[in-house]
Enzyme design. Structure first.
Site, short mmCIF file in Angstrom:
data_model
loop_
_atom_site.label_atom_id
_atom_site.label_comp_id
_atom_site.label_asym_id
_atom_site.label_seq_id
_atom_site.Cartn_x
_atom_site.Cartn_y
_atom_site.Cartn_z
N GLU A 57 5.95 -1.34 -3.80
CA GLU A 57 7.02 -0.43 -4.24
C GLU A 57 8.39 -0.99 -3.90
OE1 GLU A 57 6.49 3.64 -2.92
OE2 GLU A 57 4.32 3.46 -3.06
N TYR A 92 -2.04 1.40 2.25
CA TYR A 92 -0.69 1.95 2.36
C TYR A 92 0.35 0.83 2.53
CZ TYR A 92 3.22 4.91 3.77
OH TYR A 92 4.44 5.53 3.83
#
Length: 221
Positions: free
Chosen positions: A154, A147
């Site tokens: 991102e 994550y």
């Protein structure tokens, strides 16, 4: 009748989970193969179509939650799927200049490993009614590393795209116009980056809570 509908639901979810699982396997295979043979600059071109298909298929998960096919809360599903779709289509597809970044490799590898584990986990649960304990551990533990690496990629790609967004003015709506409405995609990207600041820790805490609940339940069983 209820039993038949339950059977159809399980049949559909088994098909859905294993189909998307296969898509993410393809993404991971092409990414690793290309990274090894040609370098990170070529990774996006190798994974573009399977990545777009596999990630866009996640839209159905929102519908699954809305109609009650699954118990996953929309409040947790929507932000994660929305951010990934934004990066997939709103950044990588829209601004080709970002595609040669090394962050593309870390992004697709983080996403694909996560999703391969997740979809196979739910595919097994729907097909067999259970998943092995090691699979449960993977499902609720690998996010501890993947994550943060996925989110960092991102954010990095959105940041990388900012000068190209500003220079191209793509998706911008300038005033005056007949709708009397203006929109600047550059500032929308800035807002998206801002949302990651409170959103990422919140989602991480949520997943830690889910991990604790799932693993403690598994120990009791």
């Amino acid at each position: 009748m209820v039993g038949f509908l339950s059977f159809l639901r399980r049949l559909y979810l088994v098909g859905y989970n294993w189909t998307v699982f296969a898509g993410w396997c393809q993404v991971l295979y092409f990414a690793v193969k290309t990274l090894k043979e040609s370098g990170h600059q070529q990774v996006y071109d190798a994974v573009e179509r399977p990545l777009q298909l596999a990630q866009s298929a996640a839209i159905l998960e929102i519908l699954h939650g809305l109609v009650g096919l699954v118990r996953s809360p929309i409040s947790a599903t929507l932000p994660q799927i929305g951010s990934r779709l934004y990066v997939t289509w709103g950044i990588l597809w829209s601004f080709p200049e970002t595609r040669t970044s090394m962050l593309v490799s870390s992004l697709v590898i983080s996403w694909s490993i996560t999703e391969i584990i997740r979809y196979s986990f739910f595919g097994l649960k729907e097909a067999l009614g259970f998943a092995p304990s090691w699979h449960l551990w993977l499902r609720y533990s690998t996010f501890l590393v993947l994550y943060p690496s996925g989110i960092t990629s991102e954010v990095g790609l959105i940041y990388t795209a900012l000068p190209y967004i500003m220079g191209s003015e793509k998706y911008c709506i300038r005033m005056p116009n007949k709708w009397n409405f203006g929109f600047d995609y550059f500032y929308a990207a800035i807002i998206a980056l801002g949302i990651y600041v409170p959103g990422s820790p919140h989602m991480y805490q949520y997943m830690l809570g889910q991990r604790k609940k799932a693993l403690s339940k598994s120990k009791k069983e």
